[in-house]
Every structure is written in C-alpha cells, then in structure tokens.
Design a protein around this motif. Structure first.
Motif, PDB file in Angstrom:
ATOM      1  N   THR A 282      62.872  31.111  25.490  1.00  0.00           N
ATOM      2  CA  THR A 282      62.601  30.212  26.617  1.00  0.00           C
ATOM      3  C   THR A 282      61.896  30.941  27.753  1.00  0.00           C
ATOM      4  N   VAL A 285      60.082  29.143  30.734  1.00  0.00           N
ATOM      5  CA  VAL A 285      60.458  27.727  30.826  1.00  0.00           C
ATOM      6  C   VAL A 285      61.165  27.507  32.164  1.00  0.00           C
ATOM      7  N   TYR A 290      60.339  21.448  30.678  1.00  0.00           N
ATOM      8  CA  TYR A 290      59.225  22.378  30.495  1.00  0.00           C
ATOM      9  C   TYR A 290      59.134  22.983  29.094  1.00  0.00           C
ATOM     10  N   TYR A 291      59.988  22.601  28.172  1.00  0.00           N
ATOM     11  CA  TYR A 291      60.019  23.257  26.867  1.00  0.00           C
ATOM     12  C   TYR A 291      58.723  23.087  26.077  1.00  0.00           C
ATOM     13  N   SER A 296      54.004  27.504  26.710  1.00  0.00           N
ATOM     14  CA  SER A 296      55.383  27.982  26.798  1.00  0.00           C
ATOM     15  C   SER A 296      55.785  28.686  25.503  1.00  0.00           C
ATOM     16  N   SER A 297      56.693  29.640  25.629  1.00  0.00           N
ATOM     17  CA  SER A 297      57.165  30.363  24.442  1.00  0.00           C
ATOM     18  C   SER A 297      57.938  29.436  23.518  1.00  0.00           C
TER      19      SER A 297
END
Length: 320
Positions: A282, A285, A290-291, A296-297
C-alpha cells in the motif's frame, strides 16, 4: 462515505444486538433474492448468454440507455459496453471493459457503501477516484497492455447501503448482492469455460465478493481493498480461492470495530492476524479511496494477481 460517524454507529447498533431478532438481519437479503428480475438485468433482458450473444446484449442495453437521456445516453453513444443498466431507485450498472467473448482472464470489481448509478462514473461527491467505472478503467488500462485477452467488469449489480445505519453495519445487503454476483459469475464461466476469474471488492464490496466466493469454486483469487469484513471467518472458507488484502495505514476502516453479535457488525477484517490473507503493498496509498488510483503500488499488485495469480513482489510479510 461518512467515516467516524460510521464507526460510532456500528458500535451503537452492536450494543443493541440483544434486542434485535437475528432473523431481522437477513430480511433484506431474503426479500432481494425473492424479488423478480430488475429491468435491464441479465435475467430480464437477455435470459442467458447461450441464447443471446454479448454483442446483442450490449445493443439492447445501449438502446435503453439512449432512451433514458444524459448522461447515460452519452455512455452508450461513446460505444461503452454494458450488460446491465437500470436507472430506477439507486440504479444498477454492469460495464465490461475488453472483449468478454474471447477473454481468458476476467476481473470483477464490486464497489461499496453509498455507490449509486449517478456516481458510477463521476464518483461519490464528484471525486473520480471513488467511481467504480473509473477504478475498473484504471485496472483495465494496466492489464490490457500486458494481455489483450483480459476483461475487467465494473459490477454495480446490487444495492449497497446508504451512508451510516443498520444496513451498513450488517451483511444483509451484501448477502443479496452475493446471490446476484454468484449468478453473474456463473454465467461468465458457462460462456467461457476455464476462464481465470478474480473477484475484487472495495470496502463493503469485499463482503459481497467473500460471500459469493464460497459458492464459486472456479474463482482463483479474491482481492479485498479497505475491507471492513469479508463475510467469512477465514480464508479457508472461500471455496479454494486465494485471498489477497490491502489495508493502508491511513485507511479509516481501521477504526471500525471488528465485532459481530447476533448478525450486527461486520466481523473480523481479512487483514487480521491468522485470517489467512496475503498482504498487498500500500505504499503511497493516501486513504480509503486511493487503492486503484493510477500509479499506486496496490493497483500494480492487483494487476499482477489478475494476470498471474499473484503480485510480483516479495513474499508478503505479517498481515496487521
């Protein structure tokens, strides 16, 4: 979604559990399962895929969207593909990104509390990152570059709870949603035997995918993002699917009590120690919505799961 009030409300309703008959908690799910097919649903509009091609289903749904007017007419005019569309009530929409007729991998994304048809593309409060249509597009843009035979589906095929209150603090809506999702996924599997299926739940949608997975042994992976619960006591109850979970340090879901008393409360989070979930990264995030933001990872890891059955990063460490 309202955050601290939801945590307070959940604590309050659990305190009242002894005065609520357990059968009442299931009333919503029972009523929804017994209800006739909604206008625009797969059952009402196209009977079953063996009897109607996906192209015909898209065409029939597009005609209904065009007759409804903006903004839905614009979605159809843009050539977007919907298997389900129903503007009544809070609305339903099931959008397919990619070629479902030839896909060998299919991911189904299920949103959570407060999601309505009106917010499907614009996002709750006009925030695009909260929109299931935008989240599915971000995932599809990532995976389709690596495997063009991948489809991503934004599935608003149930009625999520609205705001705070009893519905958001119980699994009733999720159980009704799981019945519909199970039927939907089963139809995909009958159309595409051997297809690799991944179910992705965001927030309350995690409960929907968890409950559905129990009846879908053909699902290979279940992914939960910011899950308050998942409807099962452990990963071993998911019909053989692998369980992956992301819960950012800044996610307000951590403040929701992990309780269930007489059906009230959402139980343990899948990120709880000993639950059996594999932890997803995460990094970066910023919070609950925001996921699946591009870059984003977590989005990258989810893409790896859809394509290969696991994120291409180091073996997950302790889940907390």
């Amino acid at each position: 979604m309202r955050i601290l009030p939801l945590a307070v409300a959940l604590t309050s309703v659990v305190a009242l559990a002894a005065s609520v008959p357990p059968a009442a908690v299931d009333a919503v799910a029972v009523a929804a399962a017994a209800a006739p097919p909604r206008v625009g649903s797969l059952a009402a509009a196209q009977r079953s895929w063996p009897q109607l091609s996906t192209a015909d289903a898209y065409r029939e749904t597009a005609v209904r969207m065009l007759s409804t007017g903006c903004p839905y007419a614009n979605w159809a005019a843009e050539g977007r593909h919907f298997l389900e569309f129903d503007p009544s009530g809070d609305g339903r929409a099931v959008e397919v990104l990619g070629d479902l007729a030839t896909a060998t991998r299919v991911a189904v994304l299920v949103p959570g509390v407060d999601t309505t048809l009106a917010d499907f593309d614009r996002g709750l409060g006009g925030v695009p990152r909260r929109a299931p249509g935008r989240q599915a597009r971000a995932l599809f843009d990532l995976v389709s570059k690596r495997d063009p035979h991948t489809a991503v589906i934004a599935w608003l095929g149930y009625d999520p709870p609205e705001g705070i209150g009893l519905a958001a603090a119980t699994e009733g809506r999720a159980r009704a949603g799981a019945v519909a999702l199970t039927t939907f996924v089963t139809e995909i599997q009958s159309m595409r035997p051997g297809v690799a299926m991944t179910l992705i739940g965001h927030s309350y949608g995690s409960i929907v995918v968890g409950l559905a997975a129990k009846a879908l042994p053909g699902v290979g992976d279940v992914v939960t993002l910011g899950a308050p619960g998942i409807g099962v006591a452990g990963a071993d109850e998911l019909g053989g699917a692998r369980l992956w979970s992301a819960l950012a340090p800044t996610d307000w879901i951590r403040r929701i009590p992990q309780v269930r008393v007489f059906g009230l409360g959402l139980g343990r989070r899948p990120t709880s120690p000993g639950f059996g979930a594999r932890e997803l990264p995460t990094d970066g995030v910023a919070g609950h919505d925001y996921y699946l933001v591009p870059g984003s990872s977590t989005l990258k890891a989810v893409g790896d799961i859809v394509l290969s059955g696991g994120p291409r990063h180091e073996t997950p460490g302790r889940v907390s």
